[in-house]
Design a protein around this motif. Structure first.
Motif, PDB file in Angstrom:
ATOM      1  N   ILE A  57      12.712   1.674  11.259  1.00  0.00           N
ATOM      2  CA  ILE A  57      11.506   1.469  11.222  1.00  0.00           C
ATOM      3  C   ILE A  57      11.162  -0.170  11.143  1.00  0.00           C
ATOM      4  CG2 ILE A  57      10.912   3.384   9.995  1.00  0.00           C
ATOM      5  CD1 ILE A  57      10.807   1.661   7.225  1.00  0.00           C
ATOM      6  N   SER A  58      10.130  -0.608  11.784  1.00  0.00           N
ATOM      7  CA  SER A  58       9.825  -1.968  11.553  1.00  0.00           C
ATOM      8  C   SER A  58       9.330  -2.752  10.452  1.00  0.00           C
ATOM      9  CB  SER A  58       8.660  -2.256  12.996  1.00  0.00           C
ATOM     10  OG  SER A  58       7.553  -1.387  12.423  1.00  0.00           O
ATOM     11  N   ALA A  59      10.017  -2.443   9.375  1.00  0.00           N
ATOM     12  CA  ALA A  59       9.644  -3.128   8.192  1.00  0.00           C
ATOM     13  C   ALA A  59       9.950  -4.693   8.139  1.00  0.00           C
ATOM     14  CB  ALA A  59      10.556  -2.120   6.890  1.00  0.00           C
ATOM     15  N   THR A  63       6.319 -12.245   3.117  1.00  0.00           N
ATOM     16  CA  THR A  63       6.447 -13.626   3.214  1.00  0.00           C
ATOM     17  C   THR A  63       5.338 -14.689   2.594  1.00  0.00           C
ATOM     18  OG1 THR A  63       6.444 -15.428   4.860  1.00  0.00           O
ATOM     19  CG2 THR A  63       5.146 -13.715   5.271  1.00  0.00           C
ATOM     20  N   LYS A  64       5.683 -15.722   2.166  1.00  0.00           N
ATOM     21  CA  LYS A  64       4.728 -16.659   1.487  1.00  0.00           C
ATOM     22  C   LYS A  64       4.127 -17.603   2.551  1.00  0.00           C
ATOM     23  CE  LYS A  64       6.794 -16.570  -2.946  1.00  0.00           C
ATOM     24  NZ  LYS A  64       7.411 -17.287  -4.193  1.00  0.00           N
ATOM     25  N   GLN A  65       4.441 -17.620   3.726  1.00  0.00           N
ATOM     26  CA  GLN A  65       3.984 -18.378   4.848  1.00  0.00           C
ATOM     27  C   GLN A  65       2.809 -17.915   5.512  1.00  0.00           C
ATOM     28  OE1 GLN A  65       8.261 -18.426   6.771  1.00  0.00           O
ATOM     29  NE2 GLN A  65       7.227 -20.383   7.333  1.00  0.00           N
ATOM     30  N   GLY A  71       1.291 -11.055  10.759  1.00  0.00           N
ATOM     31  CA  GLY A  71       2.473 -10.130  11.275  1.00  0.00           C
ATOM     32  C   GLY A  71       3.107  -9.406  10.170  1.00  0.00           C
ATOM     33  N   PHE A  72       3.232  -9.764   9.208  1.00  0.00           N
ATOM     34  CA  PHE A  72       3.803  -8.953   8.160  1.00  0.00           C
ATOM     35  C   PHE A  72       2.958  -7.661   7.879  1.00  0.00           C
ATOM     36  CE2 PHE A  72       3.201  -7.469   3.705  1.00  0.00           C
ATOM     37  CZ  PHE A  72       4.338  -7.030   3.413  1.00  0.00           C
ATOM     38  N   PHE A  73       1.587  -7.540   7.648  1.00  0.00           N
ATOM     39  CA  PHE A  73       0.754  -6.543   7.690  1.00  0.00           C
ATOM     40  C   PHE A  73       0.707  -5.694   8.964  1.00  0.00           C
ATOM     41  CE2 PHE A  73      -1.073  -9.004   4.254  1.00  0.00           C
ATOM     42  CZ  PHE A  73      -1.247  -7.718   3.221  1.00  0.00           C
ATOM     43  N   CYS A  77       2.089  -1.762   8.844  1.00  0.00           N
ATOM     44  CA  CYS A  77       1.187  -0.745   8.885  1.00  0.00           C
ATOM     45  C   CYS A  77       1.923   0.236  10.055  1.00  0.00           C
ATOM     46  CB  CYS A  77       0.126  -1.061   9.547  1.00  0.00           C
ATOM     47  SG  CYS A  77      -1.210  -1.850   8.378  1.00  0.00           S
ATOM     48  N   GLY A  78       2.814  -0.699  10.849  1.00  0.00           N
ATOM     49  CA  GLY A  78       3.421   0.385  12.059  1.00  0.00           C
ATOM     50  C   GLY A  78       4.682   0.971  11.239  1.00  0.00           C
ATOM     51  N   ALA A  79       5.460   0.201  10.455  1.00  0.00           N
ATOM     52  CA  ALA A  79       6.541   0.890   9.783  1.00  0.00           C
ATOM     53  C   ALA A  79       5.936   2.182   8.869  1.00  0.00           C
ATOM     54  CB  ALA A  79       7.047   0.169   8.774  1.00  0.00           C
TER      55      ALA A  79
END
Length: 365
Positions: A57-59, A63-65, A71-73, A77-79
């Motif tokens: 999965i695309s987990a 990140t704190k940046q 991109g994290f969200f 959501c995709g994962a």
């Protein structure tokens, strides 16, 4: 039994799951097991080596940046969507969360689909993913008593499973590794990628042995990682210390069966293995471990008399040599540390967790 193992990001998260899968397949050979992880090269190597089915999965890790948060969200959501499809397709009886960011999307999907799940916690201080999802789980299987209060009534002290190949001592292991049978043997390891600070400290320590302690008849098995093998080989050869160097060693049962003393990091999987086998150790926790969990892991082992512990920043070749000399020249102390280590370890951890899974899944079915 039909189960999904969810987690990853590091070998430390996956190895306990692989060890538990091995236990399940030994006791219940018709079980169907599937691993869901992040797709890192190390993970794929482990799954292929142990012939385990897996999906990716695309987990992504949190990140704190600020610029990377969207991109994290997006990937998370995709994962979660990928995880829902995998769960609906595989239709597991239960899920086992192994910790790490790779577990989070699967556990969200598990909660949405109302599938029972369990958590394996390898460390004295639980990781953030395990703490977040533990209240929704059936049971949390812990290695350290110190972690139990985080999980209240859901925590159970089961130990951390280790692979069956490690449980039996290998006869003539030193001979198989090309080592002398009667020399005091150190096993040095820094995790799957090696550890630069430990490597460099050992290189200086063997020079001290050569110049100040030539009567120490030792030999060394060193898991160096790929980058520093040549430099370490040169150091050991100059010091005239018998040695065997490996960038990575699959047959760890040979190394464990050969050694008198372990020098290494303090990850949960490493500690589960060396205590189950009753090995004394000098532990140098990874200083960047989240919440300093490796140091807290190591302190639990030291408090019970099975290890010496050094912060990486205060470790010196002189201190390391002092401990090696002490244990080399004091067999009674070494035997005492072995006994303490054995008391901590759990060879039956896998069987204990499997029993807990079977009992709970029958109850919630």
């Amino acid at each position: 039994m039909r189960l999904i193992f969810a987690g990853g990001g590091t070998g430390g998260h996956l190895i306990p799951g692989i060890s538990l899968a091995e236990e399940i397949l030994k006791k219940l050979p018709h079980s169907e097991l599937l691993f869901v992880s992040t797709g890192k090269p190390l993970e794929k190597q482990l799954f292929e080596r142990f012939q385990l089915s897996y999906r990716v999965i695309s987990a992504r890790p949190l990140t704190k940046q600020l610029q990377k948060i969207p991109g994290f969200f997006y990937h998370t959501c995709g994962a979660i969507r990928q995880s829902i499809r995998i769960l609906r397709d595989f239709r597991p009886e239960g899920i086992i969360g192994l910790g790490g960011y790779g577990a989070a999307p699967v556990l969200v999907a598990t909660k949405l689909l109302k599938i029972p799940f369990f958590i394996l916690e390898q460390n004295a201080i639980p990781g953030s993913v395990n703490r977040l999802f533990a209240p929704f789980s059936e049971k949390v299987c812990c290695q350290f008593e110190q972690s139990l209060p985080y999980f209240k009534d859901l925590g159970f002290l089961t130990g951390n499973p280790i692979r069956s190949a490690l449980k039996k001592e290998v006869q003539n292991a030193r001979q198989k590794l090309g080592l002398e049978a009667d020399r005091f043997t150190l096993l040095v390891m820094g995790g799957s990628q090696g550890a630069q600070a430990i490597n460099r400290c050992l290189a200086e320590t063997v020079q001290l042995i050569a110049t100040q302690e030539p009567s120490l008849k030792i030999q060394i098995i060193h898991l160096t990682g790929a980058k520093e093998m040549d430099a370490l080989k040169k150091a050991y050869t100059q010091a005239q210390i018998p040695h065997q160097l490996f960038s990575f060693l699959e047959e760890m049962e040979l190394a464990y069966s050969s050694c008198d003393l372990v020098i290494g990091r303090a990850g949960g999987t490493t500690l589960a293995e060396i205590t189950a086998l009753g090995l004394p150790s000098i532990l140098i926790p990874f200083p960047q471990a989240k919440a300093d969990h490796q140091y807290l892991n190591a302190l639990e082992i030291e408090k019970k008399g099975a290890a010496f512990v050094y912060r990486e920043e205060v470790l010196t070749p002189e201190k390391l040599l002092k401990n090696i000399r002490e244990l080399y020249s004091n067999p009674e102390k070494l035997l005492q540390m072995r006994a303490c280590s054995k008391k901590i370890g759990r060879l039956d951890a896998g069987a204990c967790i499997l029993s807990l899974l079977e009992t709970t899944l029958k109850r919630v079915a």
